[in-house]
Enzyme design. Structure first.
Site, PDB file in Angstrom:
ATOM      1  N   ASP A  14       0.842  -1.115  -0.022  1.00 25.84           N
ATOM      2  CA  ASP A  14       0.080  -0.070  -0.138  1.00 25.84           C
ATOM      3  C   ASP A  14       0.589   1.246   0.017  1.00 25.84           C
ATOM      4  O   ASP A  14       0.734   2.233  -0.706  1.00 25.84           O
ATOM      5  CB  ASP A  14      -0.883   0.034   1.206  1.00 25.84           C
ATOM      6  CG  ASP A  14      -2.125  -1.034   1.040  1.00 25.84           C
ATOM      7  OD1 ASP A  14      -2.452  -1.256  -0.323  1.00 25.84           O
ATOM      8  OD2 ASP A  14      -2.642  -1.429   2.047  1.00 25.84           O
ATOM      9  N   ARG A  94       2.236   4.959  16.725  1.00 26.43           N
ATOM     10  CA  ARG A  94       1.732   5.934  15.635  1.00 26.43           C
ATOM     11  C   ARG A  94       2.242   7.582  16.186  1.00 26.43           C
ATOM     12  O   ARG A  94       2.991   8.123  15.158  1.00 26.43           O
ATOM     13  CB  ARG A  94       0.367   5.795  15.478  1.00 26.43           C
ATOM     14  CG  ARG A  94      -0.211   4.616  15.020  1.00 26.43           C
ATOM     15  CD  ARG A  94       0.562   3.915  13.731  1.00 26.43           C
ATOM     16  NE  ARG A  94       0.092   2.956  13.344  1.00 26.43           N
ATOM     17  CZ  ARG A  94       0.828   1.693  12.944  1.00 26.43           C
ATOM     18  NH1 ARG A  94       2.010   1.825  13.118  1.00 26.43           N
ATOM     19  NH2 ARG A  94       0.069   0.832  12.480  1.00 26.43           N
ATOM     20  N   ASP A 123      -5.756   4.065  13.358  1.00 28.82           N
ATOM     21  CA  ASP A 123      -4.480   4.673  12.954  1.00 28.82           C
ATOM     22  C   ASP A 123      -4.307   5.774  12.089  1.00 28.82           C
ATOM     23  O   ASP A 123      -3.792   6.645  12.226  1.00 28.82           O
ATOM     24  CB  ASP A 123      -3.616   3.593  12.104  1.00 28.82           C
ATOM     25  CG  ASP A 123      -3.171   2.343  13.114  1.00 28.82           C
ATOM     26  OD1 ASP A 123      -3.024   2.363  14.160  1.00 28.82           O
ATOM     27  OD2 ASP A 123      -2.936   1.253  12.560  1.00 28.82           O
ATOM     28  N   SER A 174      -3.501  -9.215   8.191  1.00 29.78           N
ATOM     29  CA  SER A 174      -2.622  -7.728   8.156  1.00 29.78           C
ATOM     30  C   SER A 174      -2.100  -7.681   9.702  1.00 29.78           C
ATOM     31  O   SER A 174      -2.771  -7.684  10.740  1.00 29.78           O
ATOM     32  CB  SER A 174      -3.831  -6.593   8.139  1.00 29.78           C
ATOM     33  OG  SER A 174      -3.549  -5.784   8.708  1.00 29.78           O
TER      34      SER A 174
HETATM   35  N1  ARG Z   1      -6.745  -2.612  16.547  1.00 29.86           N
HETATM   36  C1  ARG Z   1      -5.507  -2.371  16.931  1.00 29.86           C
HETATM   37  C2  ARG Z   1      -5.374  -0.613  17.045  1.00 29.86           C
HETATM   38  O1  ARG Z   1      -5.913  -0.016  16.728  1.00 29.86           O
HETATM   39  C3  ARG Z   1      -4.272  -2.895  15.924  1.00 29.86           C
HETATM   40  C4  ARG Z   1      -4.256  -2.122  14.596  1.00 29.86           C
HETATM   41  C5  ARG Z   1      -3.200  -2.679  13.791  1.00 29.86           C
HETATM   42  N2  ARG Z   1      -2.926  -1.552  12.498  1.00 29.86           N
HETATM   43  C6  ARG Z   1      -2.634  -1.972  11.314  1.00 29.86           C
HETATM   44  N3  ARG Z   1      -2.725  -1.132  10.380  1.00 29.86           N
HETATM   45  N4  ARG Z   1      -2.613  -3.253  11.041  1.00 29.86           N
HETATM   46  O2  ARG Z   1      -4.468  -0.414  17.713  1.00 29.86           O
END
Ligand code: ARG
Length: 399
Positions: A14, A94, A123, A174
């Site tokens: 991506d 992040r 995110d 993912s």
């Molecule tokens: N659900 C979790 C969170 O919001 C994990 C997110 C993982 N992010 C990803 N881009 N795969 O913190």
């Protein structure tokens, strides 16, 4: 070309196809920036791929120790678990990435930054709200959200542009990884009734086939900071990873949960967080030994608030900073050792000791000669119950 955009680059499909999209849509140069937060970055492969995709520059930041010190450690000291379960793995990386996006943007005179998040997750909020807090003047662009392509379209685009994707592990999931843990979404997990397939796990042994004998870990803390494992002093990032490896080998640290995302969706999430959960268990136990009762109770009350701030993208908020100041003050006596026993997926705290322990054996003991004032207890109980006694007398003492 006009202007520069700094893209948070993971090296995946991506964010690779985002590079030409940004160049064409914004008419700018793209600098790809990646942070190593313990997920293991191959700098040569990453920068070769970014360049093949058309990046004008590549910046790779070794941020392991910074992530441990500035993000994982405050979360540990706050015993931060979203919904009481999730130790905030992605939510903690992040804001670190945002910090470096902004730094590189300033160095390169960029007018925008970009991330590769979709419109369905947390995110995007963490990147954009984080950027708003640190650099309100910078524009934030979300190519994956805006281009809204399927995976097949993205692959076709990469192939048409000659972006090498051969090294991308084809995973049905993912995945996001850092020192604090591993997150797993998508694929078969999207049915919340389906048991997690064995191939979803990489950090933790199956508890059923974990070693027959237990592993015992002694973790020492100094002012709420873990400083050594089994007597060996380690830099924080190494210590977190060593605890994760030992606990994961014992089948400890799997979390399977239904999660409330900030944007309103419930999702089924799988986590491997052996290090984070073992360290939080040890830290909590040492707090129970060393924190004065009312301070401990108040701190337990703010811990879920702290976790929600981090989860909801409000890391750089004044409330989080103020809570950190409170927590830092609370950690002064959190010095000592905790002994953990890990066996077949279970963690037990087996022992704890501290020069700041508030446990007083001569008060607590049931043996003869204790220092506890038994007569004072009788008076205390009488006065503690006085309001109820008076009330009951008026009511007639009915159950
Ligand atoms: N659900 C979790 C969170 O919001 C994990 C997110 C993982 N992010 C990803 N881009 N795969 O913190």
């Amino acid at each position: 070309m006009a202007g520069v955009c700094v893209l948070a680059y993971s090296g995946g499909l991506d964010t690779s196809v985002a590079i030409p999209w940004l160049k064409e849509t914004l008419g700018c140069d793209v600098v790809a920036m990646a942070c190593d937060v313990g997920q293991g970055v191959d700098p040569e492969a990453l920068s070769a791929r970014a360049k093949a995709a058309g990046a004008a520059g590549v910046v790779i930041v070794d941020a392991r120790e910074e992530f441990a010190r500035d993000f994982a450690l405050p979360a540990l000291r706050a015993n931060a678990l979203y919904m009481g379960k999730y130790p905030l793995v992605s939510a903690l990386s992040r804001p670190l990435i945002v910090r470096h996006l902004v730094r590189v943007a300033r160095e390169r005179g960029a007018t925008s930054i970009a991330h590769g998040c979709t419109g369905k997750g947390n995110d995007q909020v963490r990147f954009e709200v984080g950027a708003a807090a640190l650099a309100p003047d910078l524009a934030v662009v979300a190519p994956v959200r805006d281009a809204a392509r399927t995976r097949e379209e993205a692959i076709a685009d990469a192939e048409a542009r000659g972006i090498p994707l051969g090294v991308t592990r084809s995973s049905p999931y993912s995945i996001d990884e850092n020192l604090w843990g591993r997150t797993i979404e998508c694929g078969a997990l999207e049915d919340p009734w389906t048991s997690p397939p064995a191939d979803a796990f990489a950090w933790t042994a199956d508890p059923a086939t974990a070693p027959e004998g237990p592993d015992v870990l002694t973790i020492a803390f100094d002012g709420g900071i873990p400083v050594s494992l089994d007597g060996a002093a380690l830099p924080l990032a190494d210590l977190i990873q060593a605890v994760a490896r030992r606990a994961g080998a014992q089948g400890f640290g799997r979390v399977d949960m239904m999660e409330d995302r900030l944007i309103g969706i419930k999702s089924r999430e799988l986590y491997e967080v052996p290090g984070a959960l073992a360290l939080i268990a040890a830290h909590r136990d040492l707090e129970d030994l060393t924190l004065e009762r009312s301070l401990a109770a108040f701190k337990r009350g703010i811990e879920p608030i702290y976790a929600e701030l981090a989860y909801n993208g409000l890391w750089f908020s004044p409330l989080r900073l103020a809570l950190d100041a409170f927590i830092a003050e609370s950690q002064r006596p959190v010095t000592g050792e905790v002994r953990l026993r890990l066996h077949r997926g279970a963690l037990t705290v087996e022992g704890r000791r501290s020069p700041c322990a508030l446990y007083a054996r001569d008060l607590a003991t049931y043996e003869a000669g204790d220092l506890f004032d038994h007569r004072a207890a009788a008076g205390f109980v009488k006065l503690w119950g006085l309001p109820l006694r008076v009330w009951a007398e008026r009511q007639g003492g009915a159950d």
